[in-house]
Write an enzyme that holds these catalytic residues in place. Structure first.
Site, PDB file in Angstrom:
ATOM      1  N   GLU A 154       0.688   3.975   1.478  1.00 53.51           N
ATOM      2  CA  GLU A 154       0.981   4.538   2.809  1.00 53.51           C
ATOM      3  C   GLU A 154       2.097   3.749   3.494  1.00 53.51           C
ATOM      4  O   GLU A 154       2.919   4.316   4.215  1.00 53.51           O
ATOM      5  CB  GLU A 154      -0.309   4.572   3.659  1.00 53.51           C
ATOM      6  CG  GLU A 154      -1.233   5.689   3.182  1.00 53.51           C
ATOM      7  CD  GLU A 154      -2.709   5.459   3.417  1.00 53.51           C
ATOM      8  OE1 GLU A 154      -3.075   4.586   4.227  1.00 53.51           O
ATOM      9  OE2 GLU A 154      -3.508   6.154   2.758  1.00 53.51           O
ATOM     10  N   GLY A 198      -7.291   9.212  -0.785  1.00 51.37           N
ATOM     11  CA  GLY A 198      -7.690  10.088   0.311  1.00 51.37           C
ATOM     12  C   GLY A 198      -7.714  11.559  -0.044  1.00 51.37           C
ATOM     13  O   GLY A 198      -7.794  12.412   0.836  1.00 51.37           O
ATOM     14  N   SER A 246     -10.089   7.370  -3.632  1.00 49.19           N
ATOM     15  CA  SER A 246     -11.254   8.272  -3.584  1.00 49.19           C
ATOM     16  C   SER A 246     -12.485   7.709  -4.283  1.00 49.19           C
ATOM     17  O   SER A 246     -13.287   8.465  -4.840  1.00 49.19           O
ATOM     18  CB  SER A 246     -10.890   9.648  -4.146  1.00 49.19           C
ATOM     19  OG  SER A 246      -9.924  10.261  -3.303  1.00 49.19           O
ATOM     20  N   HIS A 286       0.846  -1.194   0.000  1.00 47.78           N
ATOM     21  CA  HIS A 286       0.000   0.000   0.000  1.00 47.78           C
ATOM     22  C   HIS A 286       0.885   1.249   0.000  1.00 47.78           C
ATOM     23  O   HIS A 286       1.919   1.275   0.670  1.00 47.78           O
ATOM     24  CB  HIS A 286      -0.926   0.001   1.216  1.00 47.78           C
ATOM     25  CG  HIS A 286      -1.985   1.061   1.116  1.00 47.78           C
ATOM     26  ND1 HIS A 286      -1.728   2.375   1.401  1.00 47.78           N
ATOM     27  CD2 HIS A 286      -3.273   0.990   0.705  1.00 47.78           C
ATOM     28  CE1 HIS A 286      -2.840   3.078   1.182  1.00 47.78           C
ATOM     29  NE2 HIS A 286      -3.783   2.261   0.762  1.00 47.78           N
TER      30      HIS A 286
HETATM   31  P1  PGA Z   1      -9.423   6.203  -0.228  1.00 50.59           P
HETATM   32  O1  PGA Z   1      -8.304   5.097   0.099  1.00 50.59           O
HETATM   33  O2  PGA Z   1     -10.600   5.444  -0.819  1.00 50.59           O
HETATM   34  O3  PGA Z   1      -9.746   6.827   1.076  1.00 50.59           O
HETATM   35  O4  PGA Z   1      -8.828   7.122  -1.228  1.00 50.59           O
HETATM   36  C1  PGA Z   1      -8.069   4.016  -0.751  1.00 50.59           C
HETATM   37  C2  PGA Z   1      -6.922   3.180  -0.224  1.00 50.59           C
HETATM   38  O5  PGA Z   1      -5.931   3.758   0.239  1.00 50.59           O
HETATM   39  O6  PGA Z   1      -6.960   1.947  -0.262  1.00 50.59           O
END
Ligand code: PGA
Length: 266
Positions: free
Chosen positions: A103, A182, A221, A101
């Site tokens: 992040e 996000g 998103s 991911h």
């Molecule tokens: P989001 O996150 O839908 O809040 O953009 C998606 C994700 O990181 O898996």
């Protein structure tokens, strides 16, 4: 090639165990109209934070919705303070794990080697690896989408090819443009279609016809209001949903849009 659509909720660092159980209680009636299809014609998974796995698993019992994990350590056990191993996850009923991911890559410094080690651990089990890939804004603007996808995908695909597992059961790819996660800035249907087609091309190049069996999810998103235009694109086999998966009403709307678009396709 018909692939079973898949929607995965990624709760990130949200929802306590109690909130997770409440979520499940709220979600189940919303999915009742097609409850009989879950787990067969439509697959759903939820990746809560680790402390909520046990409670959520119990609250989802009999629903056909499976548990996923947001992360795993590549070793089976040992002196790794703060980490969680695959046997700990499978013991709680986890059937799939997110790896790579953005992040994890950006905020926790996970590089490709680490992600490959996690993939190897998953390939040696029966758990599905949901491999997240995607370019940053600078990479997209610099015309580097293809080279980023090559770097993030080709070696994992080789490892899947070398494993004994059927690729369609071992691997799911989630395409998540980093600039869309996000941020409320969703990929246009055209951008998503092109990226998914490129991922499919790489899967088939590395895995042959079996590469057609690997599902490719869109993430970034995704909301009820934009889900249809993305999920109806060819090679978009489902979604990885962050923010909009925290609310049972939004999540169930996305699930039902996914089901409709995939039914229309068949
Ligand atoms: P989001 O996150 O839908 O809040 O953009 C998606 C994700 O990181 O898996």
């Amino acid at each position: 090639m018909k692939r079973v659509p898949l929607v995965v909720a990624n709760w990130k660092m949200n929802h306590t165990a109690r909130a997770a159980a409440e979520f499940a209680a709220g979600l189940r009636p919303l999915l009742a109209p097609f409850a009989g299809e879950i787990g067969t014609r439509l697959e759903l998974a939820i990746a809560p934070a680790f402390p909520a796995l046990d409670r959520l698993g119990k609250a989802l019992a009999g629903s056909g919705i499976t548990l996923a994990a947001q992360n795993v350590h590549e070793d089976e056990s040992g002196a790794f303070t703060g980490e969680v191993s695959l046997p700990m996850l499978t013991d709680l009923g986890c059937r799939s794990v997110l790896i790579g991911h953005s992040e994890r890559r950006q905020l926790f410094g996970e590089g490709d080697d680490r992600i490959l080690a996690k993939l190897e651990r998953l390939l040696a089990s029966e758990v599905v690896a949901i491999l997240c890939v995607g370019e940053t804004l600078a990479e997209r603007e610099g015309g580097r989408l293809e080279s980023v996808l090559a770097r993030q995908l080709d070696e994992p695909i080789r490892r899947v090819a070398a494993s004994a597992r059927p690729p369609g059961q071992a691997l799911v790819v989630a395409y998540e443009p980093v600039w869309a996660i996000g941020t409320g800035r969703v990929a246009t249907p055209d951008l998503a279609r092109a990226a998914h087609a490129e991922i499919r091309r790489r899967l088939v190049a590395g895995l042959g016809p079996e590469g057609e069996r690997v599902r490719i999810l869109y993430g970034g998103s995704l909301k009820p209001a934009n889900a249809r235009s993305l999920l109806e694109q060819p090679d978009v086999d489902g979604a990885l949903v962050g923010g909009a998966s925290l609310d049972p009403v939004d999540f169930s709307s996305i699930v039902s849009i996914c089901r409709e678009t995939q039914l229309e396709r068949s």
